[in-house]
Design an enzyme around this catalytic site. Structure first.
Site, mmCIF file in Angstrom:
data_model
loop_
_atom_site.group_PDB
_atom_site.id
_atom_site.type_symbol
_atom_site.label_atom_id
_atom_site.label_comp_id
_atom_site.label_asym_id
_atom_site.label_seq_id
_atom_site.Cartn_x
_atom_site.Cartn_y
_atom_site.Cartn_z
ATOM 1 N N PRO A 116 3.750 0.790 5.296
ATOM 2 C CA PRO A 116 5.098 1.406 5.383
ATOM 3 C C PRO A 116 6.075 0.328 5.900
ATOM 4 O O PRO A 116 7.250 0.473 5.974
ATOM 5 C CB PRO A 116 4.878 2.448 6.403
ATOM 6 C CG PRO A 116 3.807 2.247 7.048
ATOM 7 C CD PRO A 116 2.726 1.421 6.076
ATOM 8 N N GLU A 157 -4.736 2.569 11.387
ATOM 9 C CA GLU A 157 -3.351 2.287 11.705
ATOM 10 C C GLU A 157 -3.033 0.892 10.965
ATOM 11 O O GLU A 157 -1.902 0.561 11.013
ATOM 12 C CB GLU A 157 -3.232 2.064 13.208
ATOM 13 C CG GLU A 157 -3.069 3.202 14.115
ATOM 14 C CD GLU A 157 -2.323 4.312 13.685
ATOM 15 O OE1 GLU A 157 -2.769 5.188 13.209
ATOM 16 O OE2 GLU A 157 -1.166 4.022 13.536
ATOM 17 N N ARG A 206 2.258 0.501 -17.096
ATOM 18 C CA ARG A 206 3.222 0.881 -18.167
ATOM 19 C C ARG A 206 3.839 -0.141 -18.886
ATOM 20 O O ARG A 206 4.419 0.083 -19.698
ATOM 21 C CB ARG A 206 3.962 2.223 -17.759
ATOM 22 C CG ARG A 206 5.149 1.914 -16.845
ATOM 23 C CD ARG A 206 5.755 3.177 -16.248
ATOM 24 N NE ARG A 206 6.599 3.510 -17.438
ATOM 25 C CZ ARG A 206 7.906 3.405 -17.699
ATOM 26 N NH1 ARG A 206 8.402 2.318 -17.035
ATOM 27 N NH2 ARG A 206 8.629 3.864 -18.761
ATOM 28 N N ASP A 215 14.027 2.929 -19.714
ATOM 29 C CA ASP A 215 13.861 4.274 -18.813
ATOM 30 C C ASP A 215 14.852 3.897 -17.590
ATOM 31 O O ASP A 215 15.532 2.852 -17.799
ATOM 32 C CB ASP A 215 12.420 4.246 -18.325
ATOM 33 C CG ASP A 215 11.971 2.919 -17.808
ATOM 34 O OD1 ASP A 215 10.704 2.726 -17.297
ATOM 35 O OD2 ASP A 215 12.909 2.050 -17.413
HETATM 36 C C1 LIG Z 1 1.059 6.378 11.980
HETATM 37 N N1 LIG Z 1 0.640 5.470 11.312
HETATM 38 C C2 LIG Z 1 1.545 4.324 11.102
HETATM 39 C C3 LIG Z 1 1.344 3.175 10.209
HETATM 40 C C4 LIG Z 1 0.375 3.765 8.967
HETATM 41 C C5 LIG Z 1 -0.567 4.546 9.027
HETATM 42 C C6 LIG Z 1 -1.276 5.033 7.709
HETATM 43 N N2 LIG Z 1 -1.603 3.922 6.841
HETATM 44 C C7 LIG Z 1 -2.721 3.088 6.952
HETATM 45 C C8 LIG Z 1 -2.513 2.093 5.805
HETATM 46 C C9 LIG Z 1 -1.565 2.316 5.215
HETATM 47 C C10 LIG Z 1 -1.020 1.684 4.123
HETATM 48 C C11 LIG Z 1 0.144 2.246 3.533
HETATM 49 C C12 LIG Z 1 0.768 3.377 4.249
HETATM 50 C C13 LIG Z 1 2.070 3.919 3.580
HETATM 51 N N3 LIG Z 1 2.935 4.889 4.238
HETATM 52 N N4 LIG Z 1 3.854 5.055 3.647
HETATM 53 C C14 LIG Z 1 4.158 4.194 2.685
HETATM 54 N N5 LIG Z 1 5.360 4.114 1.845
HETATM 55 C C15 LIG Z 1 3.025 3.469 2.567
HETATM 56 C C16 LIG Z 1 2.819 2.494 1.524
HETATM 57 N N6 LIG Z 1 2.798 1.456 0.774
HETATM 58 C C17 LIG Z 1 0.270 4.137 5.425
HETATM 59 C C18 LIG Z 1 -0.864 3.513 5.759
HETATM 60 C C19 LIG Z 1 -0.331 5.768 9.705
#
Ligand SMILES: CN1CCC[C@H](Cn2ccc3ccc(-c4n[nH]c(N)c4C#N)cc32)C1
Length: 250
Positions: free
Chosen positions: A96, A123, A165, A180
């Site tokens: 994220p 995490e 794609r 697209d």
């Molecule tokens: C509470 N914690 C916060 C940090 C992330 C933890 C879960 N997590 C662990 C690995 C991981 C990889 C990607 C994503 C992710 N979330 N949203 C997106 N757009 C992503 C993308 N690409 C999430 C992830 C949860």
């Protein structure tokens, strides 16, 4: 040469959709090669441990660097110095906290010979894995959107589909990949098919007129109208003459 995609994950079954439908056919036809690897293959303890408590405290667990290090060494060894032409593979790490994935990045990745996706869970992955990989790969930490998922697998499915794609031959009709949404900067307008009237709703007359110039104009106007209403931010990138048409028309 086919695009080579490798995915490292503790949930290989999450990537099963990559073997189905259009993408599955592209793999069968040798246009794309996909390898899915279980991260636990590189653990050495009886419990096959991939995570540990975070330094500095806090909730949740962090993925161990040593396991990831061995996995990346195995899946994408350091490029052979003699193989000067060989481009280092790109390591895509969904997170994220990453740069935003968009059609431009999809097009960039579709030009690469090799993509490796590192799917985190818990995490996230110990930062030293990314830092160390940067010494021999092009590492991209990428987010597919501003919402929190539980791991990187679904994000990887999204990115692999958006990239694959664009590979010539993967889509039945290549034109659609270039025309697209986001290729001409606008959202797609509405589309229609038979029957001509459905639950009292008729297809717009212009689409049955046979007047191709009128149809093209109508479609562009609907795309401009929809973009103006739903994603005005996309209009900032439009040439002024197009924008004035949008303002005049609606
Ligand atoms: C509470 N914690 C916060 C940090 C992330 C933890 C879960 N997590 C662990 C690995 C991981 C990889 C990607 C994503 C992710 N979330 N949203 C997106 N757009 C992503 C993308 N690409 C999430 C992830 C949860």
């Amino acid at each position: 040469a086919p695009l080579r995609i490798d995915v490292i994950t503790i949930f290989p079954e999450y990537l099963a959709p990559l073997r189905a439908a259009l993408l599955g056919k592209a793999v069968d036809r040798g246009l794309v090669e996909i390898g899915v690897h279980d991260l636990r293959s590189w653990t050495h303890d009886v419990h096959r441990t991939v995570d540990d408590s975070p330094y500095g405290g806090g909730p949740g667990m962090v993925m161990k660097p040593d396991v990831w290090g061995e996995a990346l060494d195995a899946v994408c060894p350091a490029p052979d110095p003699e193989d000067a032409g060989g481009r280092a593979p790109v390591l895509v790490v969904p997170t994220p906290a990453g740069r935003r994935f968009d059609q431009a990045l999809a097009r960039e990745l579709a030009e690469e010979p090799r993509l490796v996706f590192a799917c985190g869970r818990y995490e996230g992955i110990d930062q030293r894995v990314v830092d160390e990989a940067e010494g021999r790969m092009r590492v991209l930490e990428v987010s597919i959107g501003d919402y929190v998922l539980v791991g990187g697998e679904v994000a990887t499915l999204v990115m692999v589909e958006a990239v694959a794609r664009l590979i010539p031959g993967v889509l039945g009709n290549p034109v659609s990949a270039s025309e697209d949404s986001f290729s001409d900067g606008l959202l797609e307008g509405p589309c229609y098919t038979r029957p001509e009237v459905w639950r009292g709703r008729a297809v717009p007359d212009v689409l049955r007129s046979g007047n191709h110039a009128a149809v093209d104009r109508w479609r562009r106007d609907r795309a401009l109208e929809r973009t103006l209403r739903r994603r005005p931010d996309l209009l900032d990138a439009l040439p002024p003459e197009e924008l004035s048409r949008a303002d005049r028309a609606f």
